[in-house]
Scaffold this motif. Structure first.
Motif, mmCIF file in Angstrom:
data_model
loop_
_atom_site.group_PDB
_atom_site.id
_atom_site.type_symbol
_atom_site.label_atom_id
_atom_site.label_comp_id
_atom_site.label_asym_id
_atom_site.label_seq_id
_atom_site.Cartn_x
_atom_site.Cartn_y
_atom_site.Cartn_z
ATOM 1 N N ASP A 107 8.261 4.499 1.762
ATOM 2 C CA ASP A 107 9.070 5.641 2.193
ATOM 3 C C ASP A 107 10.115 5.870 1.092
ATOM 4 O O ASP A 107 11.043 5.082 0.925
ATOM 5 N N GLU B 105 1.420 10.567 9.608
ATOM 6 C CA GLU B 105 0.404 10.063 10.532
ATOM 7 C C GLU B 105 -0.695 11.098 10.811
ATOM 8 O O GLU B 105 -1.885 10.762 10.850
ATOM 9 N N ARG C 177 5.970 9.739 1.697
ATOM 10 C CA ARG C 177 5.950 8.990 2.956
ATOM 11 C C ARG C 177 4.638 9.224 3.698
ATOM 12 O O ARG C 177 3.966 10.233 3.514
ATOM 13 N N TYR C 178 4.306 8.242 4.516
ATOM 14 C CA TYR C 178 3.073 8.291 5.276
ATOM 15 C C TYR C 178 3.186 9.338 6.384
ATOM 16 O O TYR C 178 4.127 9.301 7.182
ATOM 17 N N ASP D 282 -2.962 10.889 8.096
ATOM 18 C CA ASP D 282 -3.335 9.526 7.717
ATOM 19 C C ASP D 282 -3.330 9.394 6.190
ATOM 20 O O ASP D 282 -4.317 8.972 5.566
ATOM 21 N N TYR D 283 -2.214 9.780 5.593
ATOM 22 C CA TYR D 283 -2.140 9.926 4.135
ATOM 23 C C TYR D 283 -0.690 9.765 3.693
ATOM 24 O O TYR D 283 0.210 10.333 4.322
ATOM 25 N N PRO D 284 -0.465 9.005 2.625
ATOM 26 C CA PRO D 284 0.897 8.890 2.082
ATOM 27 C C PRO D 284 1.171 10.120 1.222
ATOM 28 O O PRO D 284 0.691 10.201 0.091
ATOM 29 N N THR E 246 0.853 -1.204 0.000
ATOM 30 C CA THR E 246 0.000 0.000 0.000
ATOM 31 C C THR E 246 0.883 1.247 0.000
ATOM 32 O O THR E 246 2.075 1.176 0.325
ATOM 33 N N GLY E 247 0.300 2.376 -0.340
ATOM 34 C CA GLY E 247 1.026 3.639 -0.316
ATOM 35 C C GLY E 247 1.557 3.960 1.069
ATOM 36 O O GLY E 247 2.639 4.549 1.218
ATOM 37 N N GLU E 248 0.814 3.556 2.089
ATOM 38 C CA GLU E 248 1.213 3.834 3.476
ATOM 39 C C GLU E 248 2.532 3.146 3.834
ATOM 40 O O GLU E 248 3.237 3.578 4.742
#
Lengths: 135, 135, 135, 135
Positions: free
Chosen positions: D101, D121, D118-119, D124-126, D96-98
């Motif tokens: 990095d 937090e 990068r994710y 809540d989004y890459p 997943t995108g999350e």
């Protein structure tokens, strides 16, 4: 009558009607062929569309496009795609396998298979399996 | 011995060894199951990686990564991926199905299937088929 | 009036309106931001959909779904997608970058950029570029 | 010396060195061009590889293949890809995108941009953004 002929002609042009194409599947029973083609289409669907941005606004259009594109695949008779997800207004998600609920109908001669892709909570896994197969 | 135990333990954790997972496949023979899982993996491979930029420099790394990622799929015993293409120095291509030559080995209990994805010139089509199946 | 309010509220919820999100883009001018977001969306579109099975029957539905999914991406104001290809009745193709003709409108504050993805014969390459940018 | 010449020649053949290619970017500053190309590569990377099956066993090979394939893209000078995830022995995940990095270095003439995926937090989004740009 002209129209019927044309439709038949178009149907004949599908690649799975080609004799060379058919010659590669002589080692499979109709049941084996049906689950093979069904597996291909489920794998294709998942890995083509996972990652697509999707929101409440675009969900139905995407479901329809997945269905129509997968109807091109060999031996696909019908398909229904439903995208589940916790959509909030204005927010979009990246499509995951867990969000997909697919019911795929494959037909090989007289054999019909119903295949599914859906999230199984007990497994925490989007499972592909054969729900029903009749010949 | 500790090592052997650990390897066995890891093998057992693969999702296809899970009893709930297995319960979904009781309606299939081992041969049907083998071609179903093989179809999924070939469809997945094609639609995951088609479009990837690839050049002489990156070809081998991509072949290896496709192989290693697909070995994660249920029932995959082995896989060889070869990318063919008219690569020129310094130029890159977008991976197409026509460039892929795949040999996939699936194992379900005592049944082994060899599946292929390769371009068939006569059909002008990258065909997925079952080359051999033995039980 | 209730409806207008609701629409405004929805618009506000788009991720690019979030203050934390915005804080990551303070080092870019509006023009830079516009071409950055435009580049992301063109790269996303190409690599998400290349490989999709497409035929005369499914072409329009796919064009629409690509447009609607990409409208979810940050700063996308509008997008038009056209799929070109030598479609024959009953035959399907695997979507390639060469078949795509995309016109994408990005808006960042008062800056508007028109970006294109289209096949350039002289380069034999599906090129992504900025056609126009005004502020 | 022969070797140096050959290397130079190869470098010259990259599509971004082509004069026709260059002519499409005369309306952009080097900074704009750098973030445009960076955006394309981040969007491409995300949407090409999200969905790939990945496990502890295959993670490094996939990271390397993503890096090498993306180095083919115009103006990419360097790239580092790290896949994060809660991997358990024997289990695989769908990328997943999350989990991504990415640190991408783009070079356009004397301008260098460092871009990230990068994710975040808090969102809540890459997130894709420009970490640094110098000219």
């Amino acid at each position: 009558m002209g129209k019927i002929n044309k439709v038949n002609l178009m149907a004949k042009k599908r690649i799975e009607e080609n004799e060379v194409f058919k010659s590669y599947f002589k080692n499979l029973t109709d049941r084996e062929r049906a689950v093979f083609e069904g597996g291909i289409t489920l794998g294709a669907l998942f890995h083509q569309f996972v990652g697509t941005p999707v929101s409440l606004n675009s969900k139905e259009t995407l479901e329809k496009a997945i269905e129509e594109s997968m109807k091109n695949q060999p031996c696909v008779e019908d398909i229904e795609v439903k995208i589940n997800g916790n959509f909030e207004d204005g927010k979009y998600l990246s499509l995951t396998g867990e969000m997909l609920d697919v019911r795929l109908k494959i037909k090989v001669n007289e054999t019909t298979a119903i295949l599914r892709l859906r999230y199984i909570e007990e497994l925490d896994y989007p499972l592909m399996y054969v729900e029903e197969i009749t010949s």
